[in-house]
Design a protein around this motif. Structure first.
Motif, mmCIF file in Angstrom:
data_model
loop_
_atom_site.group_PDB
_atom_site.id
_atom_site.type_symbol
_atom_site.label_atom_id
_atom_site.label_comp_id
_atom_site.label_asym_id
_atom_site.label_seq_id
_atom_site.Cartn_x
_atom_site.Cartn_y
_atom_site.Cartn_z
ATOM 1 N N TYR A 1 6.396 3.271 -0.640
ATOM 2 C CA TYR A 1 5.916 2.004 -0.110
ATOM 3 C C TYR A 1 6.557 1.768 1.255
ATOM 4 N N PRO A 2 5.779 1.908 2.327
ATOM 5 C CA PRO A 2 6.323 1.832 3.689
ATOM 6 C C PRO A 2 6.977 0.487 4.014
ATOM 7 N N ALA A 3 6.695 -0.549 3.218
ATOM 8 C CA ALA A 3 7.362 -1.829 3.457
ATOM 9 C C ALA A 3 8.841 -1.750 3.101
ATOM 10 N N PHE A 4 9.218 -0.759 2.272
ATOM 11 C CA PHE A 4 10.587 -0.694 1.771
ATOM 12 C C PHE A 4 11.365 0.535 2.219
ATOM 13 N N VAL A 5 10.666 1.596 2.621
ATOM 14 C CA VAL A 5 11.361 2.832 2.994
ATOM 15 C C VAL A 5 10.486 3.577 4.000
ATOM 16 N N SER A 6 11.121 4.402 4.832
ATOM 17 C CA SER A 6 10.387 5.101 5.892
ATOM 18 C C SER A 6 10.530 6.618 5.751
ATOM 19 N N GLU A 7 9.682 7.335 6.466
ATOM 20 C CA GLU A 7 9.794 8.791 6.512
ATOM 21 C C GLU A 7 11.180 9.219 6.996
ATOM 22 N N GLU B 1 0.846 -1.218 0.000
ATOM 23 C CA GLU B 1 0.000 0.000 0.000
ATOM 24 C C GLU B 1 0.868 1.249 0.000
ATOM 25 N N GLU B 2 0.544 2.191 -0.864
ATOM 26 C CA GLU B 2 1.315 3.424 -0.942
ATOM 27 C C GLU B 2 0.946 4.375 0.188
ATOM 28 N N LYS B 3 1.920 5.195 0.516
ATOM 29 C CA LYS B 3 1.698 6.212 1.524
ATOM 30 C C LYS B 3 2.234 7.536 0.970
ATOM 31 N N VAL B 4 1.613 8.638 1.357
ATOM 32 C CA VAL B 4 2.065 9.952 0.903
ATOM 33 C C VAL B 4 2.572 10.739 2.107
ATOM 34 N N ALA B 5 3.742 11.328 1.971
ATOM 35 C CA ALA B 5 4.283 12.167 3.042
ATOM 36 C C ALA B 5 4.726 13.496 2.457
ATOM 37 N N VAL B 6 4.545 14.553 3.246
ATOM 38 C CA VAL B 6 5.015 15.877 2.833
ATOM 39 C C VAL B 6 6.072 16.348 3.822
ATOM 40 N N PHE B 7 7.181 16.819 3.280
ATOM 41 C CA PHE B 7 8.286 17.310 4.090
ATOM 42 C C PHE B 7 8.484 18.786 3.802
ATOM 43 N N SER C 1 18.200 18.228 -7.079
ATOM 44 C CA SER C 1 19.064 17.298 -6.348
ATOM 45 C C SER C 1 18.310 16.628 -5.201
ATOM 46 N N VAL C 2 17.359 17.337 -4.608
ATOM 47 C CA VAL C 2 16.521 16.721 -3.571
ATOM 48 C C VAL C 2 15.663 15.612 -4.192
ATOM 49 N N GLU C 3 15.061 15.938 -5.322
ATOM 50 C CA GLU C 3 14.203 14.965 -5.998
ATOM 51 C C GLU C 3 14.992 13.713 -6.392
ATOM 52 N N LYS C 4 16.180 13.923 -6.934
ATOM 53 C CA LYS C 4 17.025 12.805 -7.353
ATOM 54 C C LYS C 4 17.436 11.948 -6.158
ATOM 55 N N ALA C 5 17.803 12.614 -5.054
ATOM 56 C CA ALA C 5 18.232 11.883 -3.853
ATOM 57 C C ALA C 5 17.106 11.009 -3.319
ATOM 58 N N VAL C 6 15.890 11.549 -3.329
ATOM 59 C CA VAL C 6 14.745 10.781 -2.818
ATOM 60 C C VAL C 6 14.436 9.620 -3.755
ATOM 61 N N LYS C 7 14.443 9.900 -5.060
ATOM 62 C CA LYS C 7 14.097 8.863 -6.040
ATOM 63 C C LYS C 7 15.120 7.737 -6.105
ATOM 64 N N ARG C 8 16.341 7.991 -5.631
ATOM 65 C CA ARG C 8 17.376 6.945 -5.587
ATOM 66 C C ARG C 8 17.085 5.885 -4.530
ATOM 67 N N LEU C 9 16.281 6.234 -3.526
ATOM 68 C CA LEU C 9 15.974 5.270 -2.470
ATOM 69 C C LEU C 9 15.087 4.155 -3.011
ATOM 70 N N PRO C 10 15.193 2.964 -2.426
ATOM 71 C CA PRO C 10 14.250 1.916 -2.793
ATOM 72 C C PRO C 10 12.862 2.258 -2.248
ATOM 73 N N GLY C 11 11.832 1.787 -2.908
ATOM 74 C CA GLY C 11 10.484 1.936 -2.374
ATOM 75 C C GLY C 11 9.836 3.284 -2.612
ATOM 76 N N ILE C 12 10.427 4.091 -3.509
ATOM 77 C CA ILE C 12 9.831 5.395 -3.811
ATOM 78 C C ILE C 12 8.993 5.276 -5.081
ATOM 79 N N HIS C 13 7.746 5.664 -4.989
ATOM 80 C CA HIS C 13 6.890 5.643 -6.175
ATOM 81 C C HIS C 13 7.024 6.948 -6.954
ATOM 82 N N ASP C 14 7.048 8.066 -6.235
ATOM 83 C CA ASP C 14 7.164 9.351 -6.907
ATOM 84 C C ASP C 14 7.609 10.412 -5.905
#
Ligand code: 9UX
Length: 72
Positions: free
Chosen positions: A48-54, A1-7, A20-33
């Motif tokens: 996807y909270p099963a693969f990455v956390s806030e 299940e997807e989760k949405v977080a705002v920072f 560079s922020v966008e690229k750094a986040v997208k490099r992590l596993p479990g990021i949909h967008d």
């Protein structure tokens, strides 16, 4: 299940900063967008909270030199 977080991201002063922020986040596993708004100092991340956390996302943003705080 997807989760949405705002920072809130402080220290971004140009479009390349946001990139560079966008690229750094997208490099992590479990990021949909990830979408970064430099004017508002916000990053919205769908993940996807099963693969990455806030916390991991916060750390990835801080590793490229910006201060991040989960706001929503
Ligand atoms: Mo350009 Mo944004 O050096 O820090 S990427 S202002």
């Amino acid at each position: 299940e997807e989760k949405v977080a705002v920072f809130s991201v402080s220290g971004m002063t140009c479009a390349a900063c946001a990139g560079s922020v966008e690229k750094a986040v997208k490099r992590l596993p479990g990021i949909h967008d990830a979408a970064v708004d430099v004017l508002w100092g916000r990053a919205q991340v769908v993940f996807y909270p099963a693969f990455v956390s806030e916390n991991k996302i916060t750390e990835a943003i801080e590793d490229v030199g910006f201060e991040a705080k989960l706001i929503d």
